[in-house]
Motif scaffolding. Sequence first.
Motif, PDB file in Angstrom:
ATOM      1  N   CYS A  67       4.537   7.172   1.668  1.00 18.48           N
ATOM      2  CA  CYS A  67       5.478   6.149   1.221  1.00 18.48           C
ATOM      3  C   CYS A  67       4.749   4.970   0.585  1.00 18.48           C
ATOM      4  CB  CYS A  67       6.272   5.616   2.416  1.00 18.48           C
ATOM      5  SG  CYS A  67       7.172   6.861   3.337  1.00 18.48           S
ATOM      6  N   LYS A  68       5.436   4.291  -0.325  1.00 16.62           N
ATOM      7  CA  LYS A  68       4.991   2.978  -0.771  1.00 16.62           C
ATOM      8  C   LYS A  68       5.543   1.991   0.247  1.00 16.62           C
ATOM      9  CE  LYS A  68       4.538   3.496  -5.731  1.00 16.62           C
ATOM     10  NZ  LYS A  68       4.956   2.958  -7.044  1.00 16.62           N
ATOM     11  N   VAL A  69       4.696   1.085   0.731  1.00 13.90           N
ATOM     12  CA  VAL A  69       5.086   0.188   1.809  1.00 13.90           C
ATOM     13  C   VAL A  69       4.725  -1.250   1.431  1.00 13.90           C
ATOM     14  CG1 VAL A  69       4.855  -0.283   4.273  1.00 13.90           C
ATOM     15  CG2 VAL A  69       4.519   2.042   3.437  1.00 13.90           C
ATOM     16  N   THR A  70       5.695  -2.130   1.559  1.00 13.38           N
ATOM     17  CA  THR A  70       5.442  -3.535   1.287  1.00 13.38           C
ATOM     18  C   THR A  70       6.439  -4.389   2.062  1.00 13.38           C
ATOM     19  OG1 THR A  70       4.976  -5.142  -0.470  1.00 13.38           O
ATOM     20  CG2 THR A  70       6.911  -3.740  -0.791  1.00 13.38           C
ATOM     21  N   PRO A  89      17.356   0.051 -10.198  1.00 12.91           N
ATOM     22  CA  PRO A  89      18.291   0.962 -10.881  1.00 12.91           C
ATOM     23  C   PRO A  89      17.855   2.426 -10.856  1.00 12.91           C
ATOM     24  CG  PRO A  89      17.038  -0.323 -12.481  1.00 12.91           C
ATOM     25  CD  PRO A  89      16.706  -0.871 -11.119  1.00 12.91           C
ATOM     26  N   ASN A  90      16.579   2.716 -10.643  1.00 15.21           N
ATOM     27  CA  ASN A  90      16.093   4.103 -10.609  1.00 15.21           C
ATOM     28  C   ASN A  90      16.259   4.764  -9.252  1.00 15.21           C
ATOM     29  OD1 ASN A  90      15.245   3.925 -13.297  1.00 15.21           O
ATOM     30  ND2 ASN A  90      13.296   3.045 -12.683  1.00 15.21           N
ATOM     31  N   ALA A  91      16.563   3.982  -8.235  1.00 18.71           N
ATOM     32  CA  ALA A  91      16.703   4.533  -6.886  1.00 18.71           C
ATOM     33  C   ALA A  91      18.049   5.235  -6.753  1.00 18.71           C
ATOM     34  CB  ALA A  91      16.572   3.430  -5.850  1.00 18.71           C
ATOM     35  N   VAL A  92      18.011   6.458  -6.237  1.00 12.35           N
ATOM     36  CA  VAL A  92      19.254   7.202  -6.014  1.00 12.35           C
ATOM     37  C   VAL A  92      19.740   7.050  -4.573  1.00 12.35           C
ATOM     38  CG1 VAL A  92      18.938   8.854  -7.880  1.00 12.35           C
ATOM     39  CG2 VAL A  92      17.965   9.356  -5.654  1.00 12.35           C
ATOM     40  N   ILE A  93      18.833   6.721  -3.668  1.00 13.23           N
ATOM     41  CA  ILE A  93      19.187   6.486  -2.269  1.00 13.23           C
ATOM     42  C   ILE A  93      18.589   5.142  -1.856  1.00 13.23           C
ATOM     43  CG2 ILE A  93      18.959   7.291   0.123  1.00 13.23           C
ATOM     44  CD1 ILE A  93      20.502   9.291  -1.610  1.00 13.23           C
ATOM     45  N   ILE A  94      19.449   4.234  -1.389  1.00 11.84           N
ATOM     46  CA  ILE A  94      19.003   2.948  -0.845  1.00 11.84           C
ATOM     47  C   ILE A  94      19.763   2.742   0.467  1.00 11.84           C
ATOM     48  CG2 ILE A  94      18.854   0.452  -1.165  1.00 11.84           C
ATOM     49  CD1 ILE A  94      18.948   0.953  -4.204  1.00 11.84           C
ATOM     50  N   VAL A  95      19.030   2.729   1.568  1.00 11.40           N
ATOM     51  CA  VAL A  95      19.652   2.591   2.884  1.00 11.40           C
ATOM     52  C   VAL A  95      19.068   1.371   3.603  1.00 11.40           C
ATOM     53  CG1 VAL A  95      19.981   3.680   5.147  1.00 11.40           C
ATOM     54  CG2 VAL A  95      20.083   5.076   3.069  1.00 11.40           C
ATOM     55  N   PHE A 146       6.519  -3.524  -7.235  1.00 10.70           N
ATOM     56  CA  PHE A 146       5.805  -2.476  -6.510  1.00 10.70           C
ATOM     57  C   PHE A 146       6.684  -1.262  -6.227  1.00 10.70           C
ATOM     58  CE2 PHE A 146       4.102  -0.599  -2.526  1.00 10.70           C
ATOM     59  CZ  PHE A 146       2.861  -0.217  -3.007  1.00 10.70           C
ATOM     60  N   LEU A 147       7.963  -1.481  -5.941  1.00 12.17           N
ATOM     61  CA  LEU A 147       8.854  -0.392  -5.521  1.00 12.17           C
ATOM     62  C   LEU A 147       9.756   0.138  -6.639  1.00 12.17           C
ATOM     63  CD1 LEU A 147       9.911  -1.845  -2.057  1.00 12.17           C
ATOM     64  CD2 LEU A 147       8.255  -0.020  -2.495  1.00 12.17           C
ATOM     65  N   LYS A 148       9.623  -0.390  -7.845  1.00  9.66           N
ATOM     66  CA  LYS A 148      10.589  -0.055  -8.908  1.00  9.66           C
ATOM     67  C   LYS A 148      10.626   1.422  -9.285  1.00  9.66           C
ATOM     68  CE  LYS A 148       7.538  -1.174 -12.727  1.00  9.66           C
ATOM     69  NZ  LYS A 148       7.234  -2.107 -13.785  1.00  9.66           N
ATOM     70  N   THR A 149       9.576   2.183  -9.058  1.00  5.16           N
ATOM     71  CA  THR A 149       9.573   3.597  -9.416  1.00  5.16           C
ATOM     72  C   THR A 149      10.070   4.507  -8.295  1.00  5.16           C
ATOM     73  OG1 THR A 149       7.272   3.861  -8.722  1.00  5.16           O
ATOM     74  CG2 THR A 149       7.665   3.282 -11.039  1.00  5.16           C
ATOM     75  N   CYS A 150      10.323   3.960  -7.135  1.00  5.76           N
ATOM     76  CA  CYS A 150      10.765   4.781  -5.997  1.00  5.76           C
ATOM     77  C   CYS A 150      12.206   5.255  -6.194  1.00  5.76           C
ATOM     78  CB  CYS A 150      10.668   3.983  -4.697  1.00  5.76           C
ATOM     79  SG  CYS A 150       8.979   3.591  -4.232  1.00  5.76           S
ATOM     80  N   LYS A 151      12.431   6.498  -5.827  1.00  2.00           N
ATOM     81  CA  LYS A 151      13.777   7.069  -5.902  1.00  2.00           C
ATOM     82  C   LYS A 151      14.558   6.834  -4.612  1.00  2.00           C
ATOM     83  CE  LYS A 151      14.243  11.186  -7.702  1.00  2.00           C
ATOM     84  NZ  LYS A 151      14.034  12.614  -8.017  1.00  2.00           N
ATOM     85  N   TYR A 152      13.823   6.645  -3.507  1.00  3.61           N
ATOM     86  CA  TYR A 152      14.451   6.518  -2.189  1.00  3.61           C
ATOM     87  C   TYR A 152      13.886   5.271  -1.512  1.00  3.61           C
ATOM     88  CZ  TYR A 152      14.641  11.401  -3.554  1.00  3.61           C
ATOM     89  OH  TYR A 152      14.786  12.560  -4.272  1.00  3.61           O
ATOM     90  N   SER A 177       0.840  -1.193   0.000  1.00  4.72           N
ATOM     91  CA  SER A 177       0.000   0.000   0.000  1.00  4.72           C
ATOM     92  C   SER A 177       0.871   1.237   0.000  1.00  4.72           C
ATOM     93  CB  SER A 177      -0.940  -0.009   1.208  1.00  4.72           C
ATOM     94  OG  SER A 177      -0.204  -0.018   2.403  1.00  4.72           O
ATOM     95  N   GLY A 178       0.238   2.385  -0.220  1.00  9.45           N
ATOM     96  CA  GLY A 178       0.967   3.642  -0.185  1.00  9.45           C
ATOM     97  C   GLY A 178       0.498   4.622  -1.218  1.00  9.45           C
ATOM     98  N   SER A 179       1.175   5.716  -1.264  1.00 13.44           N
ATOM     99  CA  SER A 179       0.836   6.810  -2.157  1.00 13.44           C
ATOM    100  C   SER A 179       1.196   6.478  -3.605  1.00 13.44           C
ATOM    101  CB  SER A 179       1.574   8.079  -1.716  1.00 13.44           C
ATOM    102  OG  SER A 179       1.416   9.094  -2.658  1.00 13.44           O
ATOM    103  N   VAL A 180       0.294   6.811  -4.510  1.00 12.05           N
ATOM    104  CA  VAL A 180       0.522   6.573  -5.935  1.00 12.05           C
ATOM    105  C   VAL A 180       1.782   7.302  -6.410  1.00 12.05           C
ATOM    106  CG1 VAL A 180      -0.436   6.925  -8.244  1.00 12.05           C
ATOM    107  CG2 VAL A 180      -1.932   6.271  -6.373  1.00 12.05           C
ATOM    108  N   LYS A 181       1.998   8.501  -5.906  1.00 11.82           N
ATOM    109  CA  LYS A 181       3.112   9.335  -6.352  1.00 11.82           C
ATOM    110  C   LYS A 181       4.343   9.218  -5.448  1.00 11.82           C
ATOM    111  CE  LYS A 181      -0.071  12.626  -8.361  1.00 11.82           C
ATOM    112  NZ  LYS A 181      -0.589  13.979  -8.341  1.00 11.82           N
ATOM    113  N   ALA A 182       4.354   8.245  -4.583  1.00 11.61           N
ATOM    114  CA  ALA A 182       5.434   8.131  -3.600  1.00 11.61           C
ATOM    115  C   ALA A 182       6.793   7.967  -4.262  1.00 11.61           C
ATOM    116  CB  ALA A 182       5.178   6.957  -2.664  1.00 11.61           C
ATOM    117  N   GLU A 183       7.730   8.746  -3.785  1.00 12.20           N
ATOM    118  CA  GLU A 183       9.122   8.584  -4.201  1.00 12.20           C
ATOM    119  C   GLU A 183       9.876   7.725  -3.200  1.00 12.20           C
ATOM    120  OE1 GLU A 183      10.308  12.757  -4.522  1.00 12.20           O
ATOM    121  OE2 GLU A 183      10.416  12.438  -6.688  1.00 12.20           O
TER     122      GLU A 183
END
Length: 185
Positions: A73-76, A138-144, A101-107, A26-32
């Motif tokens: 946030c997108k959460v899974t 590959p689209n994520a700029v921050i992965i912690v 589900f998370l492939k479009t997230c930047k963070y 679940s989460g926001s459609v536009k979530a980064e």
Amino acid sequence: MKPSSSIKESVALICPRCGERLVSPSGSVKAEIGLLGEFPGIDEKKAGHPFVGPTGRILRTELARFGIPLWECKVTNLWGHDPIEKNETEFDFHFGNAVKFLKTCKYLLLMGSEVSHAFLDQNVTDVTGLNVKCTFFPNAVIIVPSPNPAILMHSTLGEFRFALQRFSELTTKEKERGRKDHKKK
């Protein structure tokens, strides 16, 4: 979560591999920002959504400390239900759903040892709080990576809070850089 801005990935309510009920992302459609946990707890299985029980309360509180509302946030989870040991087909199904589900997230905040092993092939204690690269995102700029917030019910907040602080700092810095670059154009 705010109903007007939340989504559910089109995932079956029942796992096609084993027949167990799934906890939907679940989460926001536009979530980064994307948050990836290990597997749902009892409350999550009842509600059908991730991070609604005691671990979710800890996560919401700690995210809010750093100005990150959970509903943005997108959460899974890596697993949509309880993990099934030594079943590669089952694991691949859940792993693929999490990536999709998370492939479009930047963070991305990767929470837990199983998540760290699956996505980074590293121990979470070796990479907590670091900005790492992951070929699956590959689209994520921050992965912690961070410890699983569920351990905080039985332990101190130190390592998890440290990872969230680093995640927040890196994400804020990257967003500011993006705004500056956008203004230059």
